[in-house]
Design a protein around this motif. Sequence first.
Motif, PDB file in Angstrom:
ATOM      1  N   LYS A 101     -15.048  20.746   3.640  1.00  0.00           N
ATOM      2  CA  LYS A 101     -14.668  19.508   2.947  1.00  0.00           C
ATOM      3  C   LYS A 101     -15.812  18.932   2.114  1.00  0.00           C
ATOM      4  CE  LYS A 101     -11.070  18.074   6.104  1.00  0.00           C
ATOM      5  NZ  LYS A 101     -10.957  18.292   7.518  1.00  0.00           N
ATOM      6  N   ASP A 130     -23.007  10.815  -1.608  1.00  0.00           N
ATOM      7  CA  ASP A 130     -21.599  10.576  -1.890  1.00  0.00           C
ATOM      8  C   ASP A 130     -21.303  10.813  -3.374  1.00  0.00           C
ATOM      9  OD1 ASP A 130     -22.115   8.180  -3.299  1.00  0.00           O
ATOM     10  OD2 ASP A 130     -22.010   7.008  -1.461  1.00  0.00           O
ATOM     11  N   SER A 160     -21.024  14.790  13.966  1.00  0.00           N
ATOM     12  CA  SER A 160     -20.512  13.417  13.826  1.00  0.00           C
ATOM     13  C   SER A 160     -21.019  12.777  12.532  1.00  0.00           C
ATOM     14  CB  SER A 160     -20.831  12.563  15.051  1.00  0.00           C
ATOM     15  OG  SER A 160     -22.202  12.310  15.141  1.00  0.00           O
ATOM     16  N   ASN A 161     -22.212  13.147  12.076  1.00  0.00           N
ATOM     17  CA  ASN A 161     -22.704  12.638  10.787  1.00  0.00           C
ATOM     18  C   ASN A 161     -21.886  13.200   9.621  1.00  0.00           C
ATOM     19  OD1 ASN A 161     -24.601  10.906  11.760  1.00  0.00           O
ATOM     20  ND2 ASN A 161     -26.348  12.240  11.411  1.00  0.00           N
ATOM     21  N   GLN A 163     -18.715  13.953   9.881  1.00  0.00           N
ATOM     22  CA  GLN A 163     -17.467  13.179   9.950  1.00  0.00           C
ATOM     23  C   GLN A 163     -17.669  11.789   9.335  1.00  0.00           C
ATOM     24  OE1 GLN A 163     -16.959  13.709  14.264  1.00  0.00           O
ATOM     25  NE2 GLN A 163     -14.976  14.670  13.837  1.00  0.00           N
ATOM     26  N   LYS A 164     -18.830  11.191   9.638  1.00  0.00           N
ATOM     27  CA  LYS A 164     -19.164   9.871   9.126  1.00  0.00           C
ATOM     28  C   LYS A 164     -19.215   9.888   7.592  1.00  0.00           C
ATOM     29  CE  LYS A 164     -22.861   6.448   9.938  1.00  0.00           C
ATOM     30  NZ  LYS A 164     -24.176   6.315  10.585  1.00  0.00           N
ATOM     31  N   LEU A 166     -17.618  11.796   5.597  1.00  0.00           N
ATOM     32  CA  LEU A 166     -16.251  11.901   5.079  1.00  0.00           C
ATOM     33  C   LEU A 166     -15.492  10.588   5.260  1.00  0.00           C
ATOM     34  CD1 LEU A 166     -15.467  15.478   6.401  1.00  0.00           C
ATOM     35  CD2 LEU A 166     -15.598  14.813   3.988  1.00  0.00           C
ATOM     36  N   LYS A 167     -15.714   9.925   6.381  1.00  0.00           N
ATOM     37  CA  LYS A 167     -15.039   8.660   6.665  1.00  0.00           C
ATOM     38  C   LYS A 167     -15.503   7.572   5.691  1.00  0.00           C
ATOM     39  CE  LYS A 167     -14.261   8.220  11.035  1.00  0.00           C
ATOM     40  NZ  LYS A 167     -15.045   8.283  12.265  1.00  0.00           N
ATOM     41  N   LEU A 168     -16.811   7.491   5.466  1.00  0.00           N
ATOM     42  CA  LEU A 168     -17.364   6.476   4.554  1.00  0.00           C
ATOM     43  C   LEU A 168     -16.803   6.670   3.150  1.00  0.00           C
ATOM     44  CD1 LEU A 168     -21.075   6.430   5.712  1.00  0.00           C
ATOM     45  CD2 LEU A 168     -19.434   4.555   5.915  1.00  0.00           C
ATOM     46  N   LYS A 170     -13.853   7.691   2.362  1.00  0.00           N
ATOM     47  CA  LYS A 170     -12.499   7.144   2.295  1.00  0.00           C
ATOM     48  C   LYS A 170     -12.497   5.611   2.284  1.00  0.00           C
ATOM     49  CE  LYS A 170     -10.024  11.053   4.290  1.00  0.00           C
ATOM     50  NZ  LYS A 170     -11.191  11.942   4.410  1.00  0.00           N
ATOM     51  N   THR A 171     -13.393   5.007   3.044  1.00  0.00           N
ATOM     52  CA  THR A 171     -13.366   3.542   3.146  1.00  0.00           C
ATOM     53  C   THR A 171     -14.037   2.862   1.965  1.00  0.00           C
ATOM     54  OG1 THR A 171     -15.367   3.571   4.492  1.00  0.00           O
ATOM     55  CG2 THR A 171     -13.263   3.512   5.660  1.00  0.00           C
ATOM     56  N   GLU A 172     -14.992   3.541   1.318  1.00  0.00           N
ATOM     57  CA  GLU A 172     -15.767   2.850   0.280  1.00  0.00           C
ATOM     58  C   GLU A 172     -15.271   3.091  -1.125  1.00  0.00           C
ATOM     59  OE1 GLU A 172     -19.871   3.769   0.764  1.00  0.00           O
ATOM     60  OE2 GLU A 172     -19.935   2.962   2.781  1.00  0.00           O
TER      61      GLU A 172
END
Length: 173
Positions: A101, A130, A160-161, A163-164, A166-168, A170-172
Motif C-alpha cells: 500500500k 505523506d 504499527s507505524n 498502519q499509522k 496509512l491511517k493518518l 485517510k484522516t488528514e
Amino acid sequence: AMEKSYKSMFLLLVAISCALAKDAGKKETKETTAKPKLPQTLSRGWGDQLIWTQTYEEALFRSKHSNKPLMIIHHLDDCPHSQALKKVFAEHKDIQKLAEKFILLNLVYETTDKNLSPDGQYVPRILFIDPSLTVRADITGRYSNRLYAYEPSDTSLLYSNMQKALKLLKTEL
C-alpha cells in the motif's frame, strides 16, 4: 559456366548458413527466457515481489500522484544492523502485505535532501512521507537518539507505524 555454378552454389551455402545461424540464435533466446527471472534489483532483498522506485524524485512523484504514503528505508549492504532488519522485513508476511500500500524506496546512499536525515545520517532508518511530501516526524521508532531507527526486534512497532502512516493519510487528506 562451371565457375558461375560454383559461385551460385557458394552463395547459396552462405545464405543457408546465415539463415541457420539466425534460427540458432532465436532458439537460444527462447531457452534463456524460460529460466526463472532474477529478483528485481531495486528491492535489494527487502521484498522482491514488491514494487520499488528507483530514485527519491520518482518516489515523491509517485506518492503525490497515487496519493499513497512513501516509505524510505536507508540501509547499507555492509552494515550488520541493516542486514538483520532486511531479513526480518523480507520474511514478515504482514509487513510485506502492508508494504504493497506504500510507494517504496530503499537507499544504499545518502541523499542531499536534509529532510531525509532529520536527526542524522545513520542506518538503518525508515521514514514515512505523506503525499503532501511531508516527512512524518510523528512516526518514529523507539530510540530517542535515533528517531527513525528500527531493529529486528522492532517489527511489531514498524508494522504499527506502517498502519499509522496509512491511517493518518485517510484522516488528514
